[in-house]
Design an enzyme around this catalytic site. Structure first.
Site: not given
Ligand code: OSB
Ligand code: MG
Length: 383
Positions: A135, A161, A163, A188, A213, A238, A290
């Site tokens: 991510s 992924k 953001k 996401d 997402e 999520d 995560g």
């Molecule tokens: O939405 O998946 C999410 C990290 C903090 C809060 C929300 C999210 C995330 C990540 C990080 O996408 C995923 C990772 O642990 O690498």
């Molecule tokens: Mg997410």
């Protein structure tokens, strides 16, 4: 399992680089670790909330409060046949899933150690290797993002992924897709859009995304259903899914075609397994999300990801992507083909580095069965 002692610690850990999502930037983590001593073994869990109430309503401090003033005083001295029984003990607590999960998962680790089996087997997992994605946080310009994606692909990761948020979306996704026409790519939004943005979000359909997402608000499963009806891309929920009932509702309303399971968000392994099972019944694929975890939360994520419905690459990646030094040994490592070998030893499968945890700890609360609690505050009513 006799719950003989509970130790709650707050540790501070700095991420190697800041991680930006639509709700803010994270770098200095304040992580709560839960250690549960039961019949001579020590089980570990991690509370996966963020420092501020922007991902969900929990924070490091609310979790400290809920565990210290409600969960630990109720749990201490109890005898549980299995870790699943923990859910009945905390049944009366509304919300605070991540606080509950941190404690429940520690009990799962203790149970696995007592039974001499790897945690993944105790959970009913079958996969011996899990497939990893990454991510990537929001970046200032598309070329910086493309460069980062290149690095991760070279390391072997199987899904990228990105953001996104309004103003940092189409141009960025387009740049990555043009450079890598074939990779598994998803986005996401962490709740950053509204149903009124549907026409804008439909433009994401041009990029052959694996999924989009959580585009809309965390408490709007129904709006996601309206959006999913207009999108070709699959919506993955999520934030909206905090238990198996929500998963069932989202599936029935066709609000999503994929669900991301996060142990903390749904309140621990027991509920995560229920979400997994409901999704399996309806042919909805799941994957493990995560929360920028330390090695302890990461190890729990690996164990959960071995359940058979986890057919999509998760956000569980190598320790070294996050930390200069992780609190477990060995650290979580990813193979050149972007997979993690699931440890085959009893319990979590990784050793907690007690001395390092001590060095990182900034506050501690302890409870011991049949002795006075360290925390002098009165017990809450009704207990
Ligand atoms: O939405 O998946 C999410 C990290 C903090 C809060 C929300 C999210 C995330 C990540 C990080 O996408 C995923 C990772 O642990 O690498
Ligand atoms: Mg997410």
């Amino acid at each position: 399992m006799n719950i003989e002692a509970i130790i709650l610690r707050e540790i501070r850990m700095r991420l190697r680089s800041p991680f930006e999502t639509s709700f803010g930037v994270m770098q200095d983590r304040r992580i709560l670790l839960v250690e549960v001593l039961a019949d001579g073994v020590s089980g570990w869990g991690e509370v996966t909330c963020t420092e501020a109430p922007f991902y969900n309503s929990e924070t490091t401090d609310t979790a400290w409060h809920i565990i210290s003033d409600f969960i630990a005083p109720t749990l201490i001295g109890k005898s549980l046949a299995t870790a699943t029984e923990f859910t009945t003990i905390v049944n009366g607590i509304r919300g605070h899933e991540m606080a509950r999960a941190g404690v429940e998962n520690a009990i799962w680790d203790a149970e696995a150690q007592q039974k001499g089996v790897p945690l993944f087997q105790l959970l009913g997992g079958t996969l011996e290797e899990i497939v990893c994605g990454v991510s990537l946080g929001i970046r200032d310009d598309p070329s910086a993002l493309v460069k980062k994606v290149e690095e991760e692909i070279l390391s072997g990761y199987n899904r990228i992924k990105l953001k996104i948020k309004p103003g940092r979306d189409l141009e960025f996704v387009n740049a990555v897709r043009e450079r890598f026409p074939e990779i598994k790519l998803s986005v996401d939004a962490n709740c950053a859009y509204r149903l009124e943005d549907a026409l804008h979000l439909k433009k994401l359909d041009d990029f052959s995304l694996l999924m989009v997402e959580q585009p809309l608000q965390w408490d709007e499963i129904h709006d996601h259903a309206k959006l999913q009806a207009q999108l070709q891309s699959a919506i993955c929920l999520d934030e909206s899914i905090t238990n198996a009932r929500h998963a069932a509702a989202a599936i029935a309303w066709r609000a999503c075609r994929v669900i991301n399971i996060k142990l903390g968000r749904v309140g621990g392994h027991t509920e995560a397994r229920r979400v997994h099972d409901i999704c399996g019944t309806h042919g909805i694929p799941v994957w493990c999300g995560g929360m920028l975890e330390s090695g302890i939360g990461r190890a729990h994520n690996i164990a959960m990801s071995t359940l058979p419905g986890f057919t999509l690459p998760g956000d569980v990646s190598a320790s070294r992507r996050y930390w200069h030094e992780d609190i477990i040994e060995p650290e979580v490592e990813v193979t050149p083909s972007g997979t993690i070998h699931v440890p085959q030893v009893p319990g979590l499968g990784y050793k907690v580095r007690a001395k390092l945890v001590d060095d990182l700890t900034v506050r501690t609360n302890r409870w011991r069965a049949n002795s006075s609690v360290a925390d002098p505050r009165p017990k809450p009513l009704n207990q």
